[in-house]
Design a protein around this motif. Structure first.
Motif, short mmCIF file in Angstrom:
data_model
loop_
_atom_site.label_atom_id
_atom_site.label_comp_id
_atom_site.label_asym_id
_atom_site.label_seq_id
_atom_site.Cartn_x
_atom_site.Cartn_y
_atom_site.Cartn_z
N THR A 167 100.90 67.04 10.57
CA THR A 167 102.05 67.94 10.48
C THR A 167 102.84 67.67 9.21
OG1 THR A 167 102.21 68.21 12.87
CG2 THR A 167 104.22 68.59 11.61
N ASN A 168 103.05 66.42 8.88
CA ASN A 168 103.78 66.07 7.67
C ASN A 168 103.12 66.69 6.44
OD1 ASN A 168 105.56 64.77 5.85
ND2 ASN A 168 104.24 62.99 5.75
N MET A 177 103.46 70.43 6.17
CA MET A 177 104.77 70.76 5.60
C MET A 177 104.78 70.54 4.10
SD MET A 177 106.62 71.90 7.91
CE MET A 177 106.26 71.98 9.64
N GLN A 183 105.52 73.23 1.32
CA GLN A 183 106.60 72.96 0.38
C GLN A 183 106.11 73.08 -1.07
OE1 GLN A 183 107.86 68.82 0.05
NE2 GLN A 183 110.00 69.47 0.16
N TYR A 228 100.18 81.63 7.26
CA TYR A 228 101.21 81.04 6.41
C TYR A 228 100.77 80.91 4.96
CZ TYR A 228 103.59 79.84 10.73
OH TYR A 228 104.21 79.91 11.94
N VAL A 274 110.05 76.07 10.13
CA VAL A 274 109.43 74.75 10.26
C VAL A 274 109.04 74.48 11.72
CG1 VAL A 274 109.85 72.26 10.03
CG2 VAL A 274 110.47 73.82 8.16
N LEU A 326 114.55 71.97 13.95
CA LEU A 326 113.42 72.44 13.14
C LEU A 326 113.31 73.96 13.16
CD1 LEU A 326 110.72 69.75 13.97
CD2 LEU A 326 112.37 69.82 12.09
N THR A 361 113.76 76.38 7.30
CA THR A 361 112.66 77.17 6.75
C THR A 361 111.99 76.42 5.60
OG1 THR A 361 113.98 78.30 5.06
CG2 THR A 361 113.90 79.33 7.27
N ILE A 362 110.85 76.94 5.18
CA ILE A 362 110.18 76.36 4.01
C ILE A 362 111.06 76.55 2.78
CG2 ILE A 362 108.13 76.52 2.53
CD1 ILE A 362 107.72 75.12 5.31
N ILE A 371 113.39 73.60 2.61
CA ILE A 371 112.83 72.31 2.19
C ILE A 371 112.30 72.35 0.75
CG2 ILE A 371 112.34 71.60 4.56
CD1 ILE A 371 109.33 72.01 3.93
#
Length: 154
Positions: free
Chosen positions: A7-8, A11, A15, A53, A75, A122, A126-127, A130
């Motif tokens: 998951t990290n 993201m 990002q 996405y 997110v 979360l 949103t993206i 971040i």
């Protein structure tokens, strides 16, 4: 509560796509910046592409970019896709529950509230949020993306 590295890095991939937009991001760039294996990132990018996405471009000069406006990528939604059900404790999952205290346990109820609060934060992110400090992020990754000749990033 702990999320997986999968998951990290999902993201981080989103990002990076946001801060590099509208340019393509190569899987190799993500792998180098975050010191990960290429197959790991390929799997993440594939899943994020299937979920709508990311847009992926195959072949020489290919890569990926956001398929949606970063303000429209929540997110919390991405976490739900990459993590699946957040069964913090056994009793969250009725199929696996063996606890005799189900339905009367205050701890279970509070754990559910805590998980809901975590996801609410979360869901409010949103993206775009971040990636808002784009200049700082690009400055930080530049040496990792383009290491000096003869130097390999650690």
């Amino acid at each position: 509560m702990k999320l997986t590295s999968y998951t990290n890095y999902a993201m981080r991939s989103l990002q990076l796509a946001a801060i590099k937009s509208p340019n393509l991001v190569r899987v190799d760039d993500v792998a180098q910046i975050h010191n990960l294996s290429r197959p790991h990132i390929m799997k993440i990018v594939h899943e994020l592409g299937k979920a709508g996405y990311l847009e992926t471009v195959r072949g020489r000069g290919g890569g990926f970019r956001l398929a949606r406006d970063p303000r429209d990528i929540i997110v919390g939604d991405v976490v739900r896709i990459t993590e699946g059900p957040l069964d913090v404790v056994e009793c969250f999952n009725p199929e696996k529950n063996s606890c005799p205290l189900i339905g009367i346990c205050i701890l279970s109820r509070k754990m559910q509230e805590a998980t809901a609060a975590f996801m609410a934060v979360l869901d409010d992110l949103t993206i775009a949020d971040i990636a808002a400090n784009k200049g700082q992020l690009l400055d930080r990754i530049a040496p990792l993306e383009f290491p000096p000749m003869g130097k390999v990033p650690q």
